[in-house]
Design an enzyme around this catalytic site. Sequence first.
Site, PDB file in Angstrom:
ATOM      1  N   TYR A   1     -28.951 -30.794   3.724  1.00  0.00           N
ATOM      2  CA  TYR A   1     -27.921 -30.457   2.745  1.00  0.00           C
ATOM      3  C   TYR A   1     -27.797 -28.942   2.666  1.00  0.00           C
ATOM      4  O   TYR A   1     -28.797 -28.225   2.734  1.00  0.00           O
ATOM      5  CB  TYR A   1     -28.288 -31.007   1.366  1.00  0.00           C
TER       6      TYR A   1
ATOM      7  N   PHE B   1     -31.366 -37.147   3.905  1.00  0.00           N
ATOM      8  CA  PHE B   1     -30.717 -37.900   2.822  1.00  0.00           C
ATOM      9  C   PHE B   1     -31.380 -37.732   1.458  1.00  0.00           C
ATOM     10  O   PHE B   1     -30.842 -38.152   0.444  1.00  0.00           O
ATOM     11  CB  PHE B   1     -30.604 -39.400   3.159  1.00  0.00           C
TER      12      PHE B   1
ATOM     13  N   ASP C   1     -27.818 -32.720   9.606  1.00  0.00           N
ATOM     14  CA  ASP C   1     -28.161 -31.406   9.046  1.00  0.00           C
ATOM     15  C   ASP C   1     -28.843 -31.574   7.703  1.00  0.00           C
ATOM     16  O   ASP C   1     -28.588 -32.556   7.004  1.00  0.00           O
ATOM     17  CB  ASP C   1     -26.872 -30.612   8.765  1.00  0.00           C
TER      18      ASP C   1
ATOM     19  N   HIS D   1     -21.860 -44.329   9.176  1.00  0.00           N
ATOM     20  CA  HIS D   1     -22.589 -43.439   8.275  1.00  0.00           C
ATOM     21  C   HIS D   1     -22.357 -43.848   6.817  1.00  0.00           C
ATOM     22  O   HIS D   1     -21.290 -44.379   6.480  1.00  0.00           O
ATOM     23  CB  HIS D   1     -22.105 -42.006   8.508  1.00  0.00           C
TER      24      HIS D   1
END
Length: 220
Positions: free
Chosen positions: A67, A78, A65, A187
């Site tokens: 942020y 990211f 998704d 992750h």
Amino acid sequence: MDIKIEDGWKELLKDEFEKSYFTELISFVKSEYGSQRIYPPGKYIFNAFDKCPFPKTKVVILGQDPYHEPGQAHGLCFSVPEGVSFPPSLQNIFKELQNDLGITAPKTGNLERWAEQGVFLLNATLTVRAHQAGSHQKKGWETFTDNIISLLSKSREHLVFLLWGAYAQRKEELIDNSKHLVLKSVHPSPLSAHRGFFGNHHFSKTNEYLISHNKQPVRW
């Protein structure tokens, strides 16, 4: 809704934009932007495409998704805009970069410099409601981005796909392992980074593979 996307991608995806699921998705997204606080700002929804044209793509990093807090999302997984504090996962990405290649954390978390070198920073879902992670999942974005991954896999050779976490790793079935390098780990989230993200050496492995196929390494 006018799709603001780099011309090369726009030509490649023109049939995709005509499909009924995409028409329904855009209708939903327009409604959400009209009635809710949605991230990223509309002009950045396709920023990953704008910053990394199809022919230039050589590395694909998959996020989930955008942020969902104010000022963070700008259409690159990211990444955060100039001047925004690093979210925890991005902090850990920079820690592994230093561990792997000795590169100290930059002053900015804006990863456009990666995208402009051919690193395609693709979230599976391209929009999200403020403060509501996953709120735009299962509305059609995943169909669209899965088709993008498949297109890259089928149409290109010797790409590197970085799949961090279980969600990203499920996308491996869309990728032809016989002609691309797929690198997997947990992750970079603080919940999991110590279980195998740190020490995965994905940045150096990516560059070694690119060099071995006569491609310019990424200046991480």
